[in-house]
Each structure stands twice: as structure tokens, then as C-alpha cells.
Scaffold this motif. Structure first.
Motif, short mmCIF file in Angstrom:
data_model
loop_
_atom_site.label_atom_id
_atom_site.label_comp_id
_atom_site.label_asym_id
_atom_site.label_seq_id
_atom_site.Cartn_x
_atom_site.Cartn_y
_atom_site.Cartn_z
N TRP A 1 0.84 -1.19 0.00
CA TRP A 1 0.00 0.00 0.00
C TRP A 1 0.88 1.25 0.00
CZ3 TRP A 1 -5.13 0.02 3.21
CH2 TRP A 1 -5.89 1.13 2.87
N TYR A 2 1.98 1.18 0.74
CA TYR A 2 2.90 2.31 0.74
C TYR A 2 3.75 2.35 -0.53
CZ TYR A 2 6.74 5.41 1.91
OH TYR A 2 7.66 6.42 1.87
N VAL A 3 4.35 1.21 -0.89
CA VAL A 3 5.31 1.19 -2.00
C VAL A 3 4.61 1.46 -3.34
CG1 VAL A 3 6.94 -0.26 -3.28
CG2 VAL A 3 6.90 -0.34 -0.78
N ILE A 4 3.49 0.80 -3.58
CA ILE A 4 2.75 1.00 -4.84
C ILE A 4 1.70 2.10 -4.70
CG2 ILE A 4 1.20 -0.07 -6.52
CD1 ILE A 4 2.55 -2.73 -6.00
N GLY A 5 0.92 2.02 -3.61
CA GLY A 5 -0.21 2.92 -3.47
C GLY A 5 0.18 4.38 -3.34
N TYR A 6 1.22 4.67 -2.58
CA TYR A 6 1.63 6.06 -2.41
C TYR A 6 2.14 6.65 -3.72
CZ TYR A 6 4.09 10.15 -0.57
OH TYR A 6 4.52 11.42 -0.34
N LYS A 7 2.93 5.87 -4.48
CA LYS A 7 3.43 6.36 -5.77
C LYS A 7 2.27 6.58 -6.74
CE LYS A 7 7.09 7.25 -8.41
NZ LYS A 7 8.20 6.33 -8.65
N GLN A 8 1.30 5.65 -6.74
CA GLN A 8 0.14 5.82 -7.61
C GLN A 8 -0.66 7.07 -7.21
OE1 GLN A 8 -1.09 1.20 -8.62
NE2 GLN A 8 -2.63 2.77 -8.58
N TRP A 9 -0.80 7.29 -5.91
CA TRP A 9 -1.56 8.46 -5.47
C TRP A 9 -0.89 9.75 -5.95
CZ3 TRP A 9 -0.23 12.51 -2.13
CH2 TRP A 9 -1.29 13.36 -1.79
N LEU A 10 0.43 9.82 -5.84
CA LEU A 10 1.15 11.00 -6.31
C LEU A 10 0.91 11.23 -7.79
CD1 LEU A 10 4.57 10.51 -4.48
CD2 LEU A 10 2.93 12.35 -4.05
N LEU A 11 0.99 10.15 -8.57
CA LEU A 11 0.79 10.26 -10.01
C LEU A 11 -0.65 10.61 -10.35
CD1 LEU A 11 2.95 7.18 -11.05
CD2 LEU A 11 3.50 9.58 -11.51
#
Length: 494
Positions: free
Chosen positions: A91-101
Motif C-alpha cells: 500500500w505504501y510502495v505502490i499505493g503512495y506512488k500511484q496516489w502521487l501520479l
């Protein structure tokens, strides 16, 4: 308790959930971002609850207790502990990057995000097609679970097809009308309700049979291996394989992955993934222990039956058993409606829209909206019909979906964090891993296990190897935007 009273409790709860969703629909903007992502405004409680309830499926309430009943309670370690931690990290590794994008480029689907980075409508369509393929068995999982649960609770008075048809009708009606905001509101109710009733159910059972000491003693007498850690079934390779494919698969489920875009701020994301493992333990411990302790009780569970409704019918009042099954069915509806909503966005935005644009046809919002709603009806109905013809076990359906989605995770991770990833590389990784797993699942050409490790995990490793290897020996296509994920994407509201 009469059949009509039991059915009234179940239908009444489903109607209540539907009314909450319809109330939220009145506040929904008629935009794609609001319909699919609630305008990216979800707070911590709602985001955590909707993600949690989205995963509260028939796999949780029926397949999990069934495994604990037949094989022992170590399944808690897989789903409750290892997967809680693995998914929180992802959730942090993928989800945070996706949220930023998503904040910067307004992405709604995973296919949009990757298609933009690699300049490929074909890649975008491939991800959508793969996702829709593996959504199918997981929607079936909810229908099979609902059908068998109602059939068991009513001693066959409500046949399997009627229970499966009931939840199908509700899920279609709900998705067509509610959208993400309605689903999120209802999911908040579902998550809280199921946490409470599963703990009450476990305590009620323990009170009826003399407490946890008596329950464990009875289990040891009936199946001593169930109270010892490890068995021929729970090998380290088997447990790690299941934990990996479930944890990575969940991160790629469309209904979960899209929630990475929906958070109102990075603070919401950080709080949500920190609390996630705690919620998993709180839910899975009571439901799976009910299944494990049931093995030592004088209950008869058919080979293809579900232990949870049988135990509840035997040891709790009829009204409470009906209430738990109603909540479980509503939780299954929460999973299904989220899946169908996300699936419709993948279909319209990643398959229909690129094809329409390629053929120079106008893509009107009205036409896209109509296709999305028709697609929901067709997809859910098809899954229902297949569930009548071939109702596979709940674990088989869930395992197929988790493992299939898990094949996407490592190529996506490479794309998000390795600038050198090429279009050819990620395409090769997805195609190789998907082909390998499909062959292992549906044919005997490819073995299903390798020294105890499942084909799902081996396929993930092959997909990562192909992504890296092919990327190293190919040059980026002219349309690729190699810096897209790395430059200027640390913005966003706190």
C-alpha cells in the motif's frame, strides 16, 4: 425461527445497505472522477473502511473458516498476519506512488497510468483485459458463497440458485445507481458491522461450549495435529506461496488498486496502511478460530459445505445466525459492487475509449456511461450463469483470482521504480507470467507446484525476470515518457 423471518432479516439488511448507497448517490457529481473515485476526497476512516469491506468477501467468511476447519488454524498466520503486513507494505510502495501520479495526471485506472508512461494503448488494453479475466472468478466467488450460505442456513428451503441470484440482483442494482461514493459510505457500515458480529459470534460459541479451554481440548481430542504448528498441509513453502500471491494479488485487484487514487491526502494514505494489519488480525482471528474449533464439535460439515453457517445454526439463535449471514452477504455485495464498478471503468476507459478514438468515433460521456452500466449487467449475469453450471470451491475460485492478479504486481513495481523499464520489457513480463499461470491452472502442460512452491509464485518470478531482462536488451520506444514517474511527482495535499 421461521424461514420468512430469516429471509426478512437478510433482505432487510441488504435493503438498508442499498438505501445508504442511494443517499450518497444524491451527492454524486456526474463526472468520471466522482463516479469511480469519489473525486479523490476519501478520508482515513472511509478509505480504510471501504478497502477493508471491499476485501470482506466469501473467501474471508466461508473459504477461510473452511480451511481452518479441515487443516487447522495456521491459516490465521497467512491471511491475518503475513498478508496484513505484506499488503500494508505494498500500500505504501505502490499505493503512495500511484496516489502521487494520480494527483498530478488525473489517472483513474492502472491501465491509464501505465499506458501514458509507455505511450501504448495496446499495453493499456492488455492490463484491462487481464484484470477483467481474473475479476470474473472473484465475482463468481461471491455468488457461490451467497448461494451456498443461504441454502445451508435454510436447510435447502432457499436453493443455491436463488441465493446466488439474490446477491447478483442486488449487486447490479447497487453499482448501476451508487458509484464509488455510495459504495464507500456503505462499506464503512459493513466493516464496522462485520468486526462486531464476528467477535460476538465467537464469544457466543465459546459461551455455549464452555470457553476456549474446552473448545481447544475438544479440538485436540478430535484432531491433535490442529493444535500443533505446522503440518503436511501447512508447509513453509505453501504458506509463503499463499501469502505472497494473496498480498501482491490484492494490490492489483482493480477495486483495491483504484482506491490508491482516491485518498484525500498523503496523511490519509499513511494512516490507512499503518492501521491495516491491525484490522486484518481483528477480523480473521475470530472467523478462522470458529472454523478451527468447529472440528472438535459435534457438527457435520459436508465436503463441499461451509462450516460457518452450520456452526452458527447449531450454537446460536436463528435470528443471530441470519444476521451474521446477512452481514456476510452484504460484505460479499460490497466486494462485488466494487469489482463491477472498477471493471466497468477498465472496460470503458481502457478498452472502449482507445478503440473508439482509434476509429475516429466520438466518445461522448453519455455513451460511455451507458456502456459502463450495460457492461455491469452483462458481466454480473454471465458470472451468475457460469456459477450455476460450474460452482467450483470457494478456495479454488479465490486462489485463481489472487494468483492471476499477482502476476501483474512485479512488472508494475519495476515500471514505477526502475527508469530503465521499457515498453517491450513490461509487456514481455506481463505476457510471460500470465501465460505461464494460465497454463498451470487450466492444463497439465505446466506443473502446479515446484518443490512446494506454487505456480503463482514461480510465475511472478518469471514475470519480473522477463521485465528486467527484456528491458536491458531493448531500447525505449519513441513514445515512451521515461521521466514521467520520477520528475515532479512529489506534489500533493498533506
Amino acid at each position: 425461527m421461521t424461514l420468512s423471518a430469516q429471509l426478512g432479516i437478510i433482505v432487510g439488511y441488504l435493503v438498508l445497505a442499498l438505501l445508504i448507497g442511494l443517499s450518497a448517490y444524491r451527492l454524486t457529481d456526474r463526472t468520471a472522477a466522482d463516479f469511480y473515485l469519489a473525486s479523490r476526497t476519501l478520508g482515513t476512516v472511509v478509505l480504510l473502511s471501504t478497502t477493508f469491506a471491499t476485501l470482506l468477501s466469501a473467501f474471508t467468511f466461508f473459504a477461510g473458516p473452511n480451511i481452518a476447519y479441515h487443516e487447522g488454524p495456521e491459516w490465521i498466520l497467512v491471511m491475518g498476519l503475513m498478508d496484513g503486513i505484506i499488503f500494508a507494505i505494498l500500500w505504501y510502495v505502490i499505493g503512495y506512488k500511484q496516489w502521487l501520479l494520480g494527483q498530478q495526471y488525473d489517472y483513474v485506472t492502472l491501465g491509464e497510468m501505465l499506458g501514458d508512461r509507455f505511450g501504448s494503448g495496446l499495453l493499456r488494453g492488455l492490463i484491462a483485459a487481464v484484470s477483467l479475466l481474473w475479476l470474473f472468478p472473484y465475482v463468481m466467488l461471491q455468488q457461490v458463497g451467497a448461494g451456498t450460505a443461504l441454502e445451508t442456513l435454510t436447510d435447502g428451503a432457499i436453493p443455491y440458485w436463488a441465493g446466488a441470484g439474490l446477491i447478483t440482483a442486488f449487486m447490479i442494482l447497487y453499482v448501476v445507481l451508487a458509484g464509488m461514493r455510495g459504495i464507500a459510505w456503505t462499506d464503512t457500515l459493513q466493516g464496522a458491522f462485520m468486526l462486531v458480529v464476528t467477535w460476538v459470534a465467537m464469544l457466543w460459541l465459546l459461551t455455549a461450549i464452555g470457553g476456549p479451554t474446552s473448545a481447544t481440548a475438544a479440538l485436540e481430542t478430535e484432531a491433535a495435529a490442529h493444535v500443533a504448528l505446522g503440518s503436511d498441509h501447512y508447509t513453509p513453502q505453501w504458506m509463503l506461496s499463499r501469502a505472497l500471491v494473496i498480498g501482491f494479488g490484492v494490490a492489483m485487484f482493480p477495486q483495491v488498486n483504484q482506491r490508491f487514487f482516491a485518498a484525500g491526502s498523503r496523511t490519509v494514505l499513511k494512516r490507512s496502511f499503518a492501521l491495516w494489519p491491525i484490522l486484518c488480525v481483528l477480523l480473521f482471528v475470530p472467523s478462522f478460530m470458529i472454523g478451527a474449533w468447529a472440528h472438535g464439535l459435534d457438527v457435520t460439515v459436508p465436503a463441499d459445505g461451509n462450516v460457518l453457517p452450520i456452526v452458527l445454526t447449531e450454537f446460536t439463535p436463528g435470528w443471530f445466525a441470519a444476521l451474521v449471514i446477512a452481514g456476510a452477504m452484504a460484505a460479499m455485495m460490497s466486494s462485488s459492487d466494487s469489482m463491477l464498478l472498477s471493471g466497468s471503468s477498465y472496460f470503458t476507459r481502457d478498452l472502449y475509449r482507445p478503440l473508439a478514438e482509434f476509429s475516429s468515433r466520438d466518445v461522448s460521456e453519455r455513451r460511455e456511461d451507458l456502456l459502463a452500466r450495460v457492461g455491469v449487467v452483462v458481466f454480473a449475469t454471465a458470472a451468475f450463469l457460469v456459477s450455476l453450471v460450474n460452482p467450483a470451491t470457494l478456495f479454488e475460485l479465490g486462489d485463481a483470482a489472487f494468483s492471476g492478479f499477482a502476476q501483474l504486481a512485479l512488472p508494475v513495481l519495476a515500471a514505477l521504480y526502475w527508469r530503465r523499464t521499457t515498453r517491450a520489457g513490461i509487456g514481455a513480463g506481463i505476457l510471460l507470467s500470465q501465460t505461464f499461470y494460465l497454463l498451470s491452472h487450466f492444463t497439465t502442460v505446466v506443473p502446479g507446484t515446484y518443490a512446494g512452491w506454487t505456480a503463482g509464485v514461480v510465475g511472478m518470478a518469471l514475470g519480473l525476470g522477463a521485465t528486467v531482462g527484456v528491458s536491458l536488451v531493448t531500447t525505449p520506444a519513441a513514445a515512451e515518457r521515461r521521466a514521467l514517474y520520477f520528475d515532479g511527482n512529489e506534489t500533493g495535499a498533506e
